[in-house]
Design an enzyme around this catalytic site. Structure first.
Site, PDB file in Angstrom:
ATOM      1  N   GLU A 161      52.895  25.368  36.785  1.00 37.77           N
ATOM      2  CA  GLU A 161      53.976  26.234  36.300  1.00 37.77           C
ATOM      3  C   GLU A 161      53.492  27.656  36.505  1.00 37.77           C
ATOM      4  O   GLU A 161      52.617  28.116  35.771  1.00 37.77           O
ATOM      5  CB  GLU A 161      54.252  25.989  34.812  1.00 37.77           C
ATOM      6  CG  GLU A 161      54.526  24.538  34.428  1.00 37.77           C
ATOM      7  CD  GLU A 161      55.923  24.086  34.775  1.00 37.77           C
ATOM      8  OE1 GLU A 161      56.664  24.863  35.410  1.00 37.77           O
ATOM      9  OE2 GLU A 161      56.262  22.939  34.436  1.00 37.77           O
ATOM     10  N   LYS A 202      42.103  23.933  27.579  1.00 34.14           N
ATOM     11  CA  LYS A 202      41.387  25.202  27.767  1.00 34.14           C
ATOM     12  C   LYS A 202      42.408  26.315  27.534  1.00 34.14           C
ATOM     13  O   LYS A 202      43.193  26.646  28.406  1.00 34.14           O
ATOM     14  CB  LYS A 202      40.843  25.262  29.199  1.00 34.14           C
ATOM     15  CG  LYS A 202      39.593  26.113  29.365  1.00 34.14           C
ATOM     16  CD  LYS A 202      39.714  27.561  28.909  1.00 34.14           C
ATOM     17  CE  LYS A 202      40.365  28.430  29.967  1.00 34.14           C
ATOM     18  NZ  LYS A 202      40.621  29.813  29.471  1.00 34.14           N
ATOM     19  N   GLU A 243      55.630  40.340  40.158  1.00 33.89           N
ATOM     20  CA  GLU A 243      55.850  40.022  38.744  1.00 33.89           C
ATOM     21  C   GLU A 243      55.123  41.067  37.889  1.00 33.89           C
ATOM     22  O   GLU A 243      53.917  41.266  38.036  1.00 33.89           O
ATOM     23  CB  GLU A 243      55.293  38.631  38.438  1.00 33.89           C
ATOM     24  CG  GLU A 243      55.565  38.195  37.011  1.00 33.89           C
ATOM     25  CD  GLU A 243      54.961  36.836  36.680  1.00 33.89           C
ATOM     26  OE1 GLU A 243      53.810  36.573  37.075  1.00 33.89           O
ATOM     27  OE2 GLU A 243      55.652  36.052  36.003  1.00 33.89           O
TER      28      GLU A 243
HETATM   29  P1  NAD Z   1      46.167  33.303  34.417  1.00 31.00           P
HETATM   30  O1  NAD Z   1      46.445  32.535  35.667  1.00 31.00           O
HETATM   31  O2  NAD Z   1      45.319  34.504  34.500  1.00 31.00           O
HETATM   32  O3  NAD Z   1      45.454  32.361  33.341  1.00 31.00           O
HETATM   33  C1  NAD Z   1      46.032  31.163  32.892  1.00 31.00           C
HETATM   34  C2  NAD Z   1      44.923  30.220  32.435  1.00 31.00           C
HETATM   35  O4  NAD Z   1      44.136  29.863  33.549  1.00 31.00           O
HETATM   36  C3  NAD Z   1      43.972  30.840  31.420  1.00 31.00           C
HETATM   37  O5  NAD Z   1      43.603  29.856  30.473  1.00 31.00           O
HETATM   38  C4  NAD Z   1      42.780  31.211  32.262  1.00 31.00           C
HETATM   39  O6  NAD Z   1      41.580  31.253  31.545  1.00 31.00           O
HETATM   40  C5  NAD Z   1      42.761  30.077  33.267  1.00 31.00           C
HETATM   41  N1  NAD Z   1      42.078  30.382  34.529  1.00 31.00           N
HETATM   42  C6  NAD Z   1      41.915  31.580  35.142  1.00 31.00           C
HETATM   43  N2  NAD Z   1      41.207  31.433  36.281  1.00 31.00           N
HETATM   44  C7  NAD Z   1      40.946  30.112  36.411  1.00 31.00           C
HETATM   45  C8  NAD Z   1      40.270  29.326  37.385  1.00 31.00           C
HETATM   46  N3  NAD Z   1      39.707  29.868  38.462  1.00 31.00           N
HETATM   47  N4  NAD Z   1      40.186  27.994  37.207  1.00 31.00           N
HETATM   48  C9  NAD Z   1      40.757  27.412  36.130  1.00 31.00           C
HETATM   49  N5  NAD Z   1      41.398  28.102  35.156  1.00 31.00           N
HETATM   50  C10 NAD Z   1      41.503  29.432  35.300  1.00 31.00           C
HETATM   51  O7  NAD Z   1      47.582  33.603  33.785  1.00 31.00           O
HETATM   52  P2  NAD Z   1      47.888  34.504  32.500  1.00 31.00           P
HETATM   53  O8  NAD Z   1      47.691  35.923  32.903  1.00 31.00           O
HETATM   54  O9  NAD Z   1      47.152  33.928  31.336  1.00 31.00           O
HETATM   55  O10 NAD Z   1      49.435  34.209  32.263  1.00 31.00           O
HETATM   56  C11 NAD Z   1      50.466  34.940  32.836  1.00 31.00           C
HETATM   57  C12 NAD Z   1      51.053  34.182  34.014  1.00 31.00           C
HETATM   58  O11 NAD Z   1      51.496  32.896  33.599  1.00 31.00           O
HETATM   59  C13 NAD Z   1      52.280  34.859  34.604  1.00 31.00           C
HETATM   60  O12 NAD Z   1      52.193  34.835  36.003  1.00 31.00           O
HETATM   61  C14 NAD Z   1      53.429  33.980  34.130  1.00 31.00           C
HETATM   62  O13 NAD Z   1      54.588  34.002  34.926  1.00 31.00           O
HETATM   63  C15 NAD Z   1      52.792  32.644  34.127  1.00 31.00           C
HETATM   64  N6  NAD Z   1      53.537  31.726  33.265  1.00 31.00           N
HETATM   65  C16 NAD Z   1      54.285  30.745  33.858  1.00 31.00           C
HETATM   66  C17 NAD Z   1      55.029  29.876  33.076  1.00 31.00           C
HETATM   67  C18 NAD Z   1      55.843  28.786  33.714  1.00 31.00           C
HETATM   68  O14 NAD Z   1      56.200  27.870  33.012  1.00 31.00           O
HETATM   69  N7  NAD Z   1      56.147  28.851  34.998  1.00 31.00           N
HETATM   70  C19 NAD Z   1      55.015  30.011  31.683  1.00 31.00           C
HETATM   71  C20 NAD Z   1      54.252  31.031  31.111  1.00 31.00           C
HETATM   72  C21 NAD Z   1      53.515  31.882  31.914  1.00 31.00           C
END
Ligand code: NAD
Length: 489
Positions: free
Chosen positions: A250, A175, A383
């Site tokens: 992550e 997804k 962040e």
């Molecule tokens: P997000 O949590 O908004 O979304 C990530 C994914 O989760 C998307 O595909 C989204 O559609 C899905 N999602 C959202 N709500 C959900 C739910 N209720 N159930 C299941 N899936 C759901 O994150 P983002 O804004 O896309 O990414 C930025 C974040 O990702 C930052 O906090 C960043 O630090 C983190 N990040 C972490 C790493 C790591 O390896 N630790 C790497 C890259 C990014």
């Protein structure tokens, strides 16, 4: 070519949503809608999981010899490399990442598949022998893996999950993030061309709270590998608890970059700038809090400020660009609200803080440096995930460690010093899943990747990824006469 429609890929076919619903996808330079993507929900996830479960149960993928699966992964890497230019330009168009950096991410995606092909071929298991008993480990792919990815480096992070999951013999439902579905639309052709059997690889696009949540809640998906925000991770954990799913999380970060006075300052400044401003600052491991020893603090601040002022912000497709456009208007506004919060809370703005000259539209922010940031300020604690860095002075090693750890996050840390003993002591005291000494984030793919505290749960990378996507089962075999207590005799 930019497609106008982005579809799911289920059971080897590109399909629209069962409901027919779509969502708008915009590019970060014009913020205009360029495509409609299929908006998946429970029905689409059900179909994708059914296809993946069928491919898992009927094979051949989970039962193939490691070498045979590795050959397919090698062909996936070849297919990515042959499309590297197209992939990088789609990624740049959709995410706003500078094209030179998107090319690097495309190369790394191919490398992820090659690397896990090697890992799986070299895989071996433990055996335990004693005169009485032989124990040996059987390793089985865990089943259908649900992979949920963020928008910051979409294709690379998708490959970071797909490669080990497929290498381990799982079948998958991916997804992708809804803000950046474009590069994943290359995956169906890549997988089919490489010989991944129909149903072993599936994609369901959609909004996180719908398609993502349905995948997490599906009883036929025993594993979820998630990369994204900490708060989303918490929601996913709660939902996954109902089925006791395996989780790899992550999550976010607010990583310290600690610069001691005895460091190679030229290198430390180069690395600190690259660490927080590359990938538009939309990087989980960004060193977004620079802690500088008081005797070099003023010099570190002025050097960061003058270099940041010269960072080239501009069109993502221009090879000279160092910082491109932030991914989405909503994210841009969020990052800008942090800039306003920094000013309001009394941090000293020494570079950036607004739109660069000549870029009146698009999600552009000049590389921004705040000095004299204190731990109570929101820009120190939360962040930001954009091209914004905080600088804070420290007086002693103890204070440096205490500032570094004064955060709910624990993803990465960077330490700059020429004192070897201090480097090891601080590396041990800093609460981070990954620490680099005298280096920015250079990954050895064999090493564990992941955070502690609010930055995540579990580690991926090398064998850690294979452990996650497989179940190891122990078989105990009696070698001699078994002594059995005779109950009821
Ligand atoms: P997000 O949590 O908004 O979304 C990530 C994914 O989760 C998307 O595909 C989204 O559609 C899905 N999602 C959202 N709500 C959900 C739910 N209720 N159930 C299941 N899936 C759901 O994150 P983002 O804004 O896309 O990414 C930025 C974040 O990702 C930052 O906090 C960043 O630090 C983190 N990040 C972490 C790493 C790591 O390896 N630790 C790497 C890259 C990014």
């Amino acid at each position: 070519m930019i497609p106008e429609k982005i579809l799911h890929f289920i059971g080897g076919r590109q399909v629209p949503s069962v409901s027919g619903r779509t969502f708008d996808v915009a590019d970060p330079v014009t913020n205009a809608v360029y495509a409609q993507a299929a908006a998946g929900d429970t029905d689409d996830v059900d179909r994708a999981v059914e296809a993946a479960a069928q491919a898992f149960a009927a094979g051949p993928w989970p039962g193939m010899a490691a070498r045979a699966r590795a050959k397919v992964l090698g062909r996936i890497a070849d297919a990515i490399e042959s499309r590297a230019d197209e992939l990088a330009s789609l990624e740049t168009f959709d995410t706003g990442l500078p094209i030179t950096q998107a090319r690097g991410q495309a190369a790394r995606a191919a490398e992820n598949f090659r690397f896990f092909a090697d890992v799986i071929v070299a895989q071996h298991e433990d055996a335990f022998s004693s005169p009485a008993q032989l124990g040996y480990v059987l390793r089985k792919p865990a089943g259908v893996a649900g992979l949920i990815t963020p928008w910051n480096t979409p294709f690379m992070l998708e490959s970071w999950k797909l490669a080990p999951a497929l290498a381990a013999g799982c079948t998958v439902v991916l997804k992708p993030a809804e803000w950046t579905p474009l590069s994943a639309s290359l995956l169906p052709d890549i997988m089919t061309e490489a010989g991944v059997p129909d149903g072993a690889f599936n994609v369901v696009h959609g909004i996180g709270e719908q398609a993502g949540a349905a995948l997490v809640a599906h009883p036929g998906v025993p594993l979820i590998s998630f990369t994204g925000e900490t708060t989303t991770g918490q929601i996913i954990m709660a939902s996954a608890a109902a089925h006791l799913k395996g989780l790899s999380m992550e999550l976010g970060g607010k990583s310290p970059c600690v610069i001691f006075a005895d460091a190679d300052l030229d290198l430390a400044i180069d690395s600190a700038l690259f660490g927080v401003f590359s990938l538009n600052g939309e990087r989980c491991t960004a060193g977004s809090r620079i802690l500088a020893e008081r005797s070099v603090y003023d010099s570190v601040v002025s050097r960061l400020a003058s270099r940041a002022a010269r960072i080239r912000v501009g069109s993502p497709s221009d090879p000279a660009t160092e910082v491109g456009a932030l991914v989405h208007q909503e994210h841009y506004e969020r990052v800008m609200s942090y800039v306003a919060a920094g000013v309001a809370e009394g941090a000293r703005l020494v570079a950036g803080g607004g739109r660069p000259a000549g870029l009146a539209t698009g999600n552009y922010l000049a590389a921004t440096v705040f000095a004299d940031v204190t731990p109570s300020m929101r820009i120190f604690r939360e962040e930001i995930f954009g091209p914004v860095v905080c600088v804070t002075p420290f007086g002693s090693q103890e204070e440096a460690v205490s500032l570094a750890n004064d955060t709910r996050y624990g993803l990465a840390a960077y330490i700059w010093t020429s004192d070897l003993r201090r480097a090891h002591r601080v590396a041990s005291a800093v609460e981070a899943g990954m620490t680099w000494v005298n280096s920015h984030n250079v990954r050895d793919l064999r090493t564990p990747f992941g955070g502690i505290k609010a930055s995540g749960l579990g580690h991926e990378g090398g064998q850690h990824s294979i452990d996650f996507y497989t179940q190891s089962r122990i078989v105990h075999v009696a070698l001699g006469d078994t002594h059995v207590p005779r109950f009821g005799a």
